[in-house]
Design an enzyme around this catalytic site. Structure first.
Site, PDB file in Angstrom:
ATOM      1  N   LEU A   1     -11.221   1.446   9.307  1.00 34.18           N
ATOM      2  CA  LEU A   1     -10.191   2.387   9.768  1.00 34.18           C
ATOM      3  C   LEU A   1      -9.292   1.744  10.825  1.00 34.18           C
ATOM      4  O   LEU A   1      -9.715   0.862  11.570  1.00 34.18           O
ATOM      5  CB  LEU A   1     -10.856   3.638  10.373  1.00 34.18           C
ATOM      6  CG  LEU A   1     -11.876   4.364   9.485  1.00 34.18           C
ATOM      7  CD1 LEU A   1     -12.416   5.599  10.212  1.00 34.18           C
ATOM      8  CD2 LEU A   1     -11.271   4.749   8.140  1.00 34.18           C
ATOM      9  N   GLU A   2      -8.060   2.249  10.890  1.00 40.35           N
ATOM     10  CA  GLU A   2      -7.085   1.732  11.874  1.00 40.35           C
ATOM     11  C   GLU A   2      -7.355   2.418  13.225  1.00 40.35           C
ATOM     12  O   GLU A   2      -6.559   3.212  13.707  1.00 40.35           O
ATOM     13  CB  GLU A   2      -5.673   2.061  11.379  1.00 40.35           C
ATOM     14  CG  GLU A   2      -4.562   1.279  12.038  1.00 40.35           C
ATOM     15  CD  GLU A   2      -3.224   1.593  11.381  1.00 40.35           C
ATOM     16  OE1 GLU A   2      -3.002   2.752  10.957  1.00 40.35           O
ATOM     17  OE2 GLU A   2      -2.392   0.680  11.307  1.00 40.35           O
TER      18      GLU A   2
ATOM     19  N   TRP B   1       1.446 -15.630   5.737  1.00 42.04           N
ATOM     20  CA  TRP B   1       2.709 -15.176   5.142  1.00 42.04           C
ATOM     21  C   TRP B   1       3.839 -15.323   6.157  1.00 42.04           C
ATOM     22  O   TRP B   1       4.911 -15.865   5.849  1.00 42.04           O
ATOM     23  CB  TRP B   1       2.615 -13.708   4.717  1.00 42.04           C
ATOM     24  CG  TRP B   1       1.806 -13.452   3.489  1.00 42.04           C
ATOM     25  CD1 TRP B   1       0.633 -12.760   3.399  1.00 42.04           C
ATOM     26  CD2 TRP B   1       2.124 -13.850   2.143  1.00 42.04           C
ATOM     27  NE1 TRP B   1       0.201 -12.715   2.096  1.00 42.04           N
ATOM     28  CE2 TRP B   1       1.099 -13.378   1.302  1.00 42.04           C
ATOM     29  CE3 TRP B   1       3.177 -14.574   1.561  1.00 42.04           C
ATOM     30  CZ2 TRP B   1       1.089 -13.587  -0.079  1.00 42.04           C
ATOM     31  CZ3 TRP B   1       3.183 -14.782   0.194  1.00 42.04           C
ATOM     32  CH2 TRP B   1       2.149 -14.296  -0.604  1.00 42.04           C
TER      33      TRP B   1
ATOM     34  N   ARG C   1     -12.961   2.016   3.372  1.00 44.30           N
ATOM     35  CA  ARG C   1     -12.383   0.827   4.033  1.00 44.30           C
ATOM     36  C   ARG C   1     -12.493   0.975   5.550  1.00 44.30           C
ATOM     37  O   ARG C   1     -12.682   2.090   6.076  1.00 44.30           O
ATOM     38  CB  ARG C   1     -10.898   0.686   3.661  1.00 44.30           C
ATOM     39  CG  ARG C   1     -10.648   0.350   2.203  1.00 44.30           C
ATOM     40  CD  ARG C   1      -9.178   0.044   1.960  1.00 44.30           C
ATOM     41  NE  ARG C   1      -8.360   1.241   2.078  1.00 44.30           N
ATOM     42  CZ  ARG C   1      -7.797   1.867   1.044  1.00 44.30           C
ATOM     43  NH1 ARG C   1      -7.948   1.415  -0.181  1.00 44.30           N
ATOM     44  NH2 ARG C   1      -7.068   2.952   1.221  1.00 44.30           N
TER      45      ARG C   1
ATOM     46  N   LYS D   1       5.128   9.776  18.184  1.00 45.87           N
ATOM     47  CA  LYS D   1       4.516   9.533  16.871  1.00 45.87           C
ATOM     48  C   LYS D   1       3.022   9.296  17.033  1.00 45.87           C
ATOM     49  O   LYS D   1       2.203   9.803  16.275  1.00 45.87           O
ATOM     50  CB  LYS D   1       5.201   8.341  16.177  1.00 45.87           C
ATOM     51  CG  LYS D   1       4.624   7.985  14.820  1.00 45.87           C
ATOM     52  CD  LYS D   1       4.947   9.021  13.763  1.00 45.87           C
ATOM     53  CE  LYS D   1       3.889   9.206  12.690  1.00 45.87           C
ATOM     54  NZ  LYS D   1       3.653   8.113  11.789  1.00 45.87           N
TER      55      LYS D   1
ATOM     56  N   SER E   1      -3.046   8.170   6.443  1.00 53.79           N
ATOM     57  CA  SER E   1      -3.441   6.813   6.085  1.00 53.79           C
ATOM     58  C   SER E   1      -4.926   6.581   6.390  1.00 53.79           C
ATOM     59  O   SER E   1      -5.628   5.913   5.624  1.00 53.79           O
ATOM     60  CB  SER E   1      -2.570   5.799   6.813  1.00 53.79           C
ATOM     61  OG  SER E   1      -2.511   6.088   8.186  1.00 53.79           O
TER      62      SER E   1
ATOM     63  N   LYS F   1      -1.978  -2.486   7.535  1.00 60.16           N
ATOM     64  CA  LYS F   1      -2.554  -1.754   8.654  1.00 60.16           C
ATOM     65  C   LYS F   1      -2.513  -2.663   9.889  1.00 60.16           C
ATOM     66  O   LYS F   1      -2.525  -3.902   9.769  1.00 60.16           O
ATOM     67  CB  LYS F   1      -4.010  -1.379   8.331  1.00 60.16           C
ATOM     68  CG  LYS F   1      -4.126  -0.304   7.253  1.00 60.16           C
ATOM     69  CD  LYS F   1      -3.995   1.075   7.857  1.00 60.16           C
ATOM     70  CE  LYS F   1      -3.744   2.196   6.876  1.00 60.16           C
ATOM     71  NZ  LYS F   1      -4.467   2.188   5.640  1.00 60.16           N
TER      72      LYS F   1
ATOM     73  N   GLY G   1       0.835  -1.200   0.000  1.00 62.39           N
ATOM     74  CA  GLY G   1       0.000   0.000   0.000  1.00 62.39           C
ATOM     75  C   GLY G   1       0.868   1.247   0.000  1.00 62.39           C
ATOM     76  O   GLY G   1       1.938   1.281  -0.610  1.00 62.39           O
TER      77      GLY G   1
HETATM   78  N1  LIG Z   1       0.281   6.249   4.653  1.00 61.19           N
HETATM   79  C1  LIG Z   1       1.153   6.911   5.355  1.00 61.19           C
HETATM   80  O1  LIG Z   1       1.649   7.959   4.918  1.00 61.19           O
HETATM   81  C2  LIG Z   1       1.593   6.409   6.686  1.00 61.19           C
HETATM   82  C3  LIG Z   1       1.155   5.199   7.189  1.00 61.19           C
HETATM   83  N2  LIG Z   1       1.665   4.737   8.374  1.00 61.19           N
HETATM   84  C4  LIG Z   1       1.270   3.439   8.918  1.00 61.19           C
HETATM   85  O2  LIG Z   1       1.824   2.422   8.089  1.00 61.19           O
HETATM   86  C5  LIG Z   1       0.987   1.249   8.128  1.00 61.19           C
HETATM   87  C6  LIG Z   1       0.609   0.900   6.702  1.00 61.19           C
HETATM   88  O3  LIG Z   1      -0.218   1.947   6.242  1.00 61.19           O
HETATM   89  P1  LIG Z   1      -0.549   2.196   4.700  1.00 61.19           P
HETATM   90  O4  LIG Z   1       0.562   1.763   3.847  1.00 61.19           O
HETATM   91  O5  LIG Z   1      -1.012   3.596   4.613  1.00 61.19           O
HETATM   92  O6  LIG Z   1      -1.769   1.194   4.516  1.00 61.19           O
HETATM   93  P2  LIG Z   1      -2.428   0.700   3.152  1.00 61.19           P
HETATM   94  O7  LIG Z   1      -3.827   0.342   3.485  1.00 61.19           O
HETATM   95  O8  LIG Z   1      -2.172   1.676   2.064  1.00 61.19           O
HETATM   96  O9  LIG Z   1      -1.603  -0.604   2.821  1.00 61.19           O
HETATM   97  C7  LIG Z   1      -1.776  -1.806   3.456  1.00 61.19           C
HETATM   98  C8  LIG Z   1      -1.579  -2.857   2.399  1.00 61.19           C
HETATM   99  O10 LIG Z   1      -1.538  -4.118   3.035  1.00 61.19           O
HETATM  100  C9  LIG Z   1      -2.192  -5.012   2.185  1.00 61.19           C
HETATM  101  N3  LIG Z   1      -2.593  -6.176   2.942  1.00 61.19           N
HETATM  102  C10 LIG Z   1      -3.424  -6.239   4.012  1.00 61.19           C
HETATM  103  N4  LIG Z   1      -3.533  -7.489   4.461  1.00 61.19           N
HETATM  104  C11 LIG Z   1      -2.767  -8.237   3.645  1.00 61.19           C
HETATM  105  C12 LIG Z   1      -2.480  -9.615   3.583  1.00 61.19           C
HETATM  106  N5  LIG Z   1      -3.007 -10.473   4.459  1.00 61.19           N
HETATM  107  N6  LIG Z   1      -1.661 -10.063   2.612  1.00 61.19           N
HETATM  108  C13 LIG Z   1      -1.116  -9.218   1.714  1.00 61.19           C
HETATM  109  N7  LIG Z   1      -1.350  -7.881   1.721  1.00 61.19           N
HETATM  110  C14 LIG Z   1      -2.168  -7.410   2.678  1.00 61.19           C
HETATM  111  C15 LIG Z   1      -3.347  -4.253   1.609  1.00 61.19           C
HETATM  112  O11 LIG Z   1      -3.738  -4.925   0.444  1.00 61.19           O
HETATM  113  P3  LIG Z   1      -5.061  -4.636  -0.355  1.00 61.19           P
HETATM  114  O12 LIG Z   1      -4.703  -3.434  -1.196  1.00 61.19           O
HETATM  115  O13 LIG Z   1      -5.239  -5.876  -1.123  1.00 61.19           O
HETATM  116  O14 LIG Z   1      -6.119  -4.346   0.656  1.00 61.19           O
HETATM  117  C16 LIG Z   1      -2.708  -2.904   1.372  1.00 61.19           C
HETATM  118  O15 LIG Z   1      -2.153  -2.817   0.075  1.00 61.19           O
HETATM  119  C17 LIG Z   1      -0.208   1.615   9.008  1.00 61.19           C
HETATM  120  O16 LIG Z   1       0.021   1.194  10.330  1.00 61.19           O
HETATM  121  C18 LIG Z   1      -0.228   3.158   8.947  1.00 61.19           C
HETATM  122  O17 LIG Z   1      -0.826   3.740  10.077  1.00 61.19           O
HETATM  123  C19 LIG Z   1       2.623   5.423   9.058  1.00 61.19           C
HETATM  124  C20 LIG Z   1       3.071   6.624   8.599  1.00 61.19           C
HETATM  125  C21 LIG Z   1       2.585   7.232   7.395  1.00 61.19           C
HETATM  126  C1  LIG Z   2       2.092  11.244  10.281  1.00 61.66           C
HETATM  127  C2  LIG Z   2       1.135  10.749   9.247  1.00 61.66           C
HETATM  128  C3  LIG Z   2      -0.100  11.565   9.311  1.00 61.66           C
HETATM  129  C4  LIG Z   2       1.899  10.983   7.963  1.00 61.66           C
HETATM  130  O1  LIG Z   2       1.330  10.521   6.859  1.00 61.66           O
HETATM  131  C5  LIG Z   2       0.829   9.286   9.461  1.00 61.66           C
HETATM  132  O2  LIG Z   2       1.439   8.648  10.269  1.00 61.66           O
HETATM  133  C6  LIG Z   2      -0.290   8.607   8.748  1.00 61.66           C
HETATM  134  O3  LIG Z   2      -0.688   9.053   7.664  1.00 61.66           O
HETATM  135  O4  LIG Z   2      -0.762   7.598   9.290  1.00 61.66           O
END
Ligand SMILES: NC(=O)C1=CN([C@@H]2O[C@H](COP(=O)(O)OP(=O)(O)OC[C@H]3O[C@@H](n4cnc5c(N)ncnc54)[C@H](OP(=O)(O)O)[C@@H]3O)[C@@H](O)[C@H]2O)C=CC1
Ligand SMILES: CC(C)(CO)C(=O)C(=O)O
Length: 305
Positions: free
Chosen positions: A265-266, A89, A263, A184, A254, A79, A17
């Site tokens: 929510l976390e 996995w 979707r 954070k 996110s 998430k 993601g």
């Molecule tokens: N986005 C951001 O800028 C930030 C995010 N975070 C944290 O990082 C973490 C990830 O967030 P983010 O990347 O935004 O989340 P996303 O929802 O964008 O990505 C999660 C991905 O995991 C995949 N997934 C879920 N379950 C499985 C599984 N069983 N097998 C394979 N793939 C799977 C999903 O697939 P599918 O697409 O098929 O649902 C999705 O592509 C979270 O904890 C978030 O809070 C922290 C800082 C910044």
């Molecule tokens: C700090 C922030 C807001 C940066 O993208 C984040 O952690 C999130 O999107 O979950």
């Protein structure tokens, strides 16, 4: 097989993601390790937009855990609430030589993942970069802080930092990891719920009324964090708000992207963690509890729909 390719370490990225997509793109472009991505939809190439210059990289993707073998590193990028679904996995990818870096928000990375990782070592990290999955094969990296990730300044954290050498992702090593984890979480305590509930990107934090509400939400969370042992400044709530205001107004969060896409929510790993810790430590959190109720209602409706 050439000696050099035998020595390359192996990395599996679970979840492609916002965060996993950026990590996969950066690591694949640096080409220092053998990377596989563990996904639910097949993918062959990924376009990464980043300030250092856009890149297009080929990917080796697995969609069936039965095809996975043990690797040196797993980067768990789902998430928090999706962690249990990654268990098949982890069961295939981990052995006693594996390290599992958890790239998730929240404060309980090890407790969440260790029961699913067998004999592997779980390495908690804090993610500061902003990732945005723009389409099935396109993701954008924004640097929003001096460092992109934080790991503990111990052998495993240093190994994690080494893994990312040669990529644009900068890792801060800290001896105060649990305090930084709370710091954070403080940002996420306001950034994620407010953008998700208002359906507005981070420009919403430029409103004076929203700023005042955020400070009040943060004061509660800071009291909980202190009771949990975090070493925070006298004016931590105001400082957190100032930090948040340095982030680009056009960036989402996110949780905002999940709300936008309908979707789940976390919720529990972020606001839920603050409220639960407050209850455990006897610190009142009425504003966070109110947010939690609203977020759960939104999230449950998304899950049901
Ligand atoms: N986005 C951001 O800028 C930030 C995010 N975070 C944290 O990082 C973490 C990830 O967030 P983010 O990347 O935004 O989340 P996303 O929802 O964008 O990505 C999660 C991905 O995991 C995949 N997934 C879920 N379950 C499985 C599984 N069983 N097998 C394979 N793939 C799977 C999903 O697939 P599918 O697409 O098929 O649902 C999705 O592509 C979270 O904890 C978030 O809070 C922290 C800082 C910044
Ligand atoms: C700090 C922030 C807001 C940066 O993208 C984040 O952690 C999130 O999107 O979950």
């Amino acid at each position: 097989m050439a000696a050099s390719s035998r020595q390359r370490s192996t990395i599996a990225i679970i979840g492609l993601g916002n965060i996993g997509g950026v990590a996969a793109g950066c690591l694949r472009a640096a080409d220092r390790q053998d990377i596989i991505v563990c996904v639910r939809q097949p993918i062959e190439r990924l376009y990464l937009e980043r300030p250092e210059g856009d890149v297009e990289v080929p990917l080796r993707a697995l969609t069936n855990p039965a095809d996975a073998k043990p690797v040196d590193w797993v980067l768990l990028c789902t998430k928090a609430q999706q962690t249990p679904s990654a268990a098949p996995w982890l069961a295939r990818l981990c052995n006693s030589s594996t390290r599992v870096a958890v790239l998730q928000n929240g404060i309980s990375h090890v407790e969440r993942v260790a029961p699913l990782a067998g004999d592997a070592v779980v390495v908690p990290t804090l993610v500061y970069y902003n990732g945005e999955r723009l389409g099935a094969d396109r993701v954008r990296l924004r640097h929003v802080a001096e460092h992109d990730l934080v790991a503990a300044d111990d052998a495993d954290g240093r190994a994690f930092a080494q893994l990312l050498e040669g990529t644009p992702l900068r890792v801060l090593l800290s001896r105060e990891f649990s305090t930084l984890a709370w710091r954070k979480l403080l940002i996420n305590t306001v950034a994620n719920p407010i953008t998700a509930l208002t359906l507005q990107r981070q420009a919403v934090f430029r409103r004076e009324d929203v700023k005042a509400l955020c400070i009040a939400i943060l004061e509660e969370a800071v009291a909980v964090a202190r009771a949990d042992g975090a070493q925070l400044a006298e004016d931590e709530a105001v400082k957190t708000m100032s930090t948040l205001l340095t982030y680009p107004p056009e960036a989402g969060t996110s949780m905002y992207f999940d709300r936008l896409a309908g979707r789940a929510l976390e919720v529990e790993a972020l606001t839920g963690a603050v409220v639960a810790a407050g209850r455990r430590l006897n610190v009142a959190t009425p504003l966070n509890a109110a947010l939690l109720t609203l977020l759960r209602a939104v999230s449950d409706a998304a899950s049901a729909g």
